[in-house]
Design a protein around this motif. Structure first.
Motif, PDB file in Angstrom:
ATOM      1  N   GLY A  74       0.804  -1.223   0.000  1.00  0.00           N
ATOM      2  CA  GLY A  74       0.000   0.000   0.000  1.00  0.00           C
ATOM      3  C   GLY A  74       0.832   1.267   0.000  1.00  0.00           C
ATOM      4  N   LEU A  75       1.981   1.228   0.649  1.00  0.00           N
ATOM      5  CA  LEU A  75       2.843   2.410   0.702  1.00  0.00           C
ATOM      6  C   LEU A  75       3.759   2.516  -0.513  1.00  0.00           C
ATOM      7  CD1 LEU A  75       3.786   2.351   4.501  1.00  0.00           C
ATOM      8  CD2 LEU A  75       2.343   4.035   3.323  1.00  0.00           C
ATOM      9  N   ALA A  76       4.091   1.397  -1.124  1.00  0.00           N
ATOM     10  CA  ALA A  76       5.062   1.370  -2.221  1.00  0.00           C
ATOM     11  C   ALA A  76       4.769   2.373  -3.344  1.00  0.00           C
ATOM     12  CB  ALA A  76       5.189  -0.051  -2.776  1.00  0.00           C
ATOM     13  N   PRO A  77       3.544   2.481  -3.833  1.00  0.00           N
ATOM     14  CA  PRO A  77       3.312   3.422  -4.943  1.00  0.00           C
ATOM     15  C   PRO A  77       3.486   4.887  -4.558  1.00  0.00           C
ATOM     16  CG  PRO A  77       1.418   1.955  -4.642  1.00  0.00           C
ATOM     17  CD  PRO A  77       2.356   1.714  -3.510  1.00  0.00           C
ATOM     18  N   LYS A  78       3.544   5.158  -3.271  1.00  0.00           N
ATOM     19  CA  LYS A  78       3.638   6.540  -2.802  1.00  0.00           C
ATOM     20  C   LYS A  78       5.078   6.994  -2.581  1.00  0.00           C
ATOM     21  CE  LYS A  78      -0.749   5.755  -0.523  1.00  0.00           C
ATOM     22  NZ  LYS A  78      -1.407   5.516   0.729  1.00  0.00           N
ATOM     23  N   VAL A  79       6.007   6.045  -2.548  1.00  0.00           N
ATOM     24  CA  VAL A  79       7.395   6.361  -2.173  1.00  0.00           C
ATOM     25  C   VAL A  79       7.948   7.543  -2.961  1.00  0.00           C
ATOM     26  CG1 VAL A  79       9.773   5.499  -2.197  1.00  0.00           C
ATOM     27  CG2 VAL A  79       7.939   4.068  -1.277  1.00  0.00           C
ATOM     28  N   SER A  80       7.800   7.543  -4.254  1.00  0.00           N
ATOM     29  CA  SER A  80       8.409   8.615  -5.052  1.00  0.00           C
ATOM     30  C   SER A  80       7.758   9.978  -4.789  1.00  0.00           C
ATOM     31  CB  SER A  80       8.376   8.275  -6.536  1.00  0.00           C
ATOM     32  OG  SER A  80       7.055   8.141  -6.978  1.00  0.00           O
ATOM     33  N   THR A  81       6.582  10.006  -4.182  1.00  0.00           N
ATOM     34  CA  THR A  81       5.923  11.286  -3.880  1.00  0.00           C
ATOM     35  C   THR A  81       6.397  11.886  -2.558  1.00  0.00           C
ATOM     36  OG1 THR A  81       4.026  10.350  -2.677  1.00  0.00           O
ATOM     37  CG2 THR A  81       3.854  10.483  -5.088  1.00  0.00           C
ATOM     38  N   TRP A  82       7.178  11.146  -1.813  1.00  0.00           N
ATOM     39  CA  TRP A  82       7.626  11.607  -0.495  1.00  0.00           C
ATOM     40  C   TRP A  82       8.867  12.493  -0.558  1.00  0.00           C
ATOM     41  CZ3 TRP A  82       7.527   6.015   1.848  1.00  0.00           C
ATOM     42  CH2 TRP A  82       6.194   5.596   1.987  1.00  0.00           C
ATOM     43  N   PHE A  83       9.314  12.839  -1.754  1.00  0.00           N
ATOM     44  CA  PHE A  83      10.561  13.574  -1.924  1.00  0.00           C
ATOM     45  C   PHE A  83      10.378  14.831  -2.770  1.00  0.00           C
ATOM     46  CE2 PHE A  83      11.558   9.230  -0.932  1.00  0.00           C
ATOM     47  CZ  PHE A  83      12.634   9.323  -0.059  1.00  0.00           C
ATOM     48  N   PRO A  84       9.492  15.746  -2.375  1.00  0.00           N
ATOM     49  CA  PRO A  84       9.340  16.954  -3.186  1.00  0.00           C
ATOM     50  C   PRO A  84      10.614  17.798  -3.151  1.00  0.00           C
ATOM     51  CG  PRO A  84       8.134  17.182  -1.122  1.00  0.00           C
ATOM     52  CD  PRO A  84       8.637  15.771  -1.183  1.00  0.00           C
ATOM     53  N   LYS A  85      10.770  18.580  -4.181  1.00  0.00           N
ATOM     54  CA  LYS A  85      11.923  19.471  -4.277  1.00  0.00           C
ATOM     55  C   LYS A  85      11.984  20.332  -3.014  1.00  0.00           C
ATOM     56  CE  LYS A  85      14.201  22.292  -7.653  1.00  0.00           C
ATOM     57  NZ  LYS A  85      14.234  22.595  -9.051  1.00  0.00           N
ATOM     58  N   GLY A  86      13.184  20.490  -2.495  1.00  0.00           N
ATOM     59  CA  GLY A  86      13.370  21.303  -1.295  1.00  0.00           C
ATOM     60  C   GLY A  86      13.412  20.492  -0.012  1.00  0.00           C
ATOM     61  N   THR A  87      13.321  19.143  -0.138  1.00  0.00           N
ATOM     62  CA  THR A  87      13.337  18.307   1.068  1.00  0.00           C
ATOM     63  C   THR A  87      14.548  17.384   1.095  1.00  0.00           C
ATOM     64  OG1 THR A  87      11.956  16.553   0.105  1.00  0.00           O
ATOM     65  CG2 THR A  87      10.817  18.367   1.237  1.00  0.00           C
ATOM     66  N   GLY A  88      15.580  17.790   0.402  1.00  0.00           N
ATOM     67  CA  GLY A  88      16.814  17.013   0.391  1.00  0.00           C
ATOM     68  C   GLY A  88      17.841  17.620   1.323  1.00  0.00           C
ATOM     69  N   PRO A  89      19.101  17.264   1.130  1.00  0.00           N
ATOM     70  CA  PRO A  89      20.162  17.777   1.986  1.00  0.00           C
ATOM     71  C   PRO A  89      20.239  19.304   2.007  1.00  0.00           C
ATOM     72  CG  PRO A  89      20.979  15.980   0.614  1.00  0.00           C
ATOM     73  CD  PRO A  89      19.599  16.303   0.140  1.00  0.00           C
ATOM     74  N   GLU A  90      19.846  19.932   0.900  1.00  0.00           N
ATOM     75  CA  GLU A  90      19.897  21.398   0.819  1.00  0.00           C
ATOM     76  C   GLU A  90      18.916  22.088   1.757  1.00  0.00           C
ATOM     77  OE1 GLU A  90      16.361  20.412  -1.439  1.00  0.00           O
ATOM     78  OE2 GLU A  90      18.328  19.476  -1.370  1.00  0.00           O
ATOM     79  N   SER A  91      17.959  21.334   2.294  1.00  0.00           N
ATOM     80  CA  SER A  91      16.950  21.927   3.173  1.00  0.00           C
ATOM     81  C   SER A  91      17.513  22.350   4.522  1.00  0.00           C
ATOM     82  CB  SER A  91      15.799  20.938   3.402  1.00  0.00           C
ATOM     83  OG  SER A  91      16.240  19.856   4.221  1.00  0.00           O
TER      84      SER A  91
END
Length: 155
Positions: A74-91
């Motif tokens: 159930g969570l698998a299809p959502k994984v790629s949506t959990w990383f919007p721009k601005g939420t990486g190391p640069e945040s």
């Protein structure tokens, strides 16, 4: 006094609306997004641990294993949506996500998509009561997780 036609007013409203939407996207609360995705990954990790522990039993509870596999599926299809721009190391917020998630979004999306069918296969095998099949499939699912972690997650 400036008179605007109805068409001009509509266009102006559209531009203003787009500007507000853009500001909302730009104002992503990185900390909240990162905490949410970490919570989701922890849920998946607990489910995976319950599956692997359950499959070590002499008589595994295949219903419980199927339920945990369903959580991952159930969570698998959502994984790629959990990383919007601005939420990486640069945040500036601590995250185990590597910059490659954003510099190679197609590669990340492809890696994330590989999780979906593997989790679905495990769930189906567990629901069918196929212990040997589930044991083999949990290794395949783990390999899929590890493949993504190797490239996109800080150790």
């Amino acid at each position: 006094m400036i008179r605007l036609s109805r068409k001009s007013l509509s266009a102006l409203a559209l531009v203003a609306g787009l500007g507000l939407a853009g500001a909302a996207v730009a104002a992503v609360n990185a900390r909240a997004v990162i905490e949410s995705r970490e919570a989701n990954f922890k849920t998946m990790g607990r489910s995976m641990k319950a599956i692997t522990d359950g499959l070590k039993a002499d008589s595994p509870n295949m219903s419980a294993i199927a339920s945990n596999a369903a959580t991952i599926r159930g969570l698998a299809p959502k994984v790629s949506t959990w990383f919007p721009k601005g939420t990486g190391p640069e945040s500036g917020v601590k995250t185990d996500a590597r910059a490659e998630i954003w510099t190679d979004p197609a590669g990340f999306a492809a890696a994330a998509r590989r999780l979906e069918p593997e989790a679905a296969k495990l769930e189906a095998l567990a629901r069918a009561g196929d212990v040997a099949g589930a044991r083999a499939q949990v290794r395949a699912l783990g390999g899929t997780c590890g493949g993504c972690h190797d490239k996109f997650k800080v150790d």
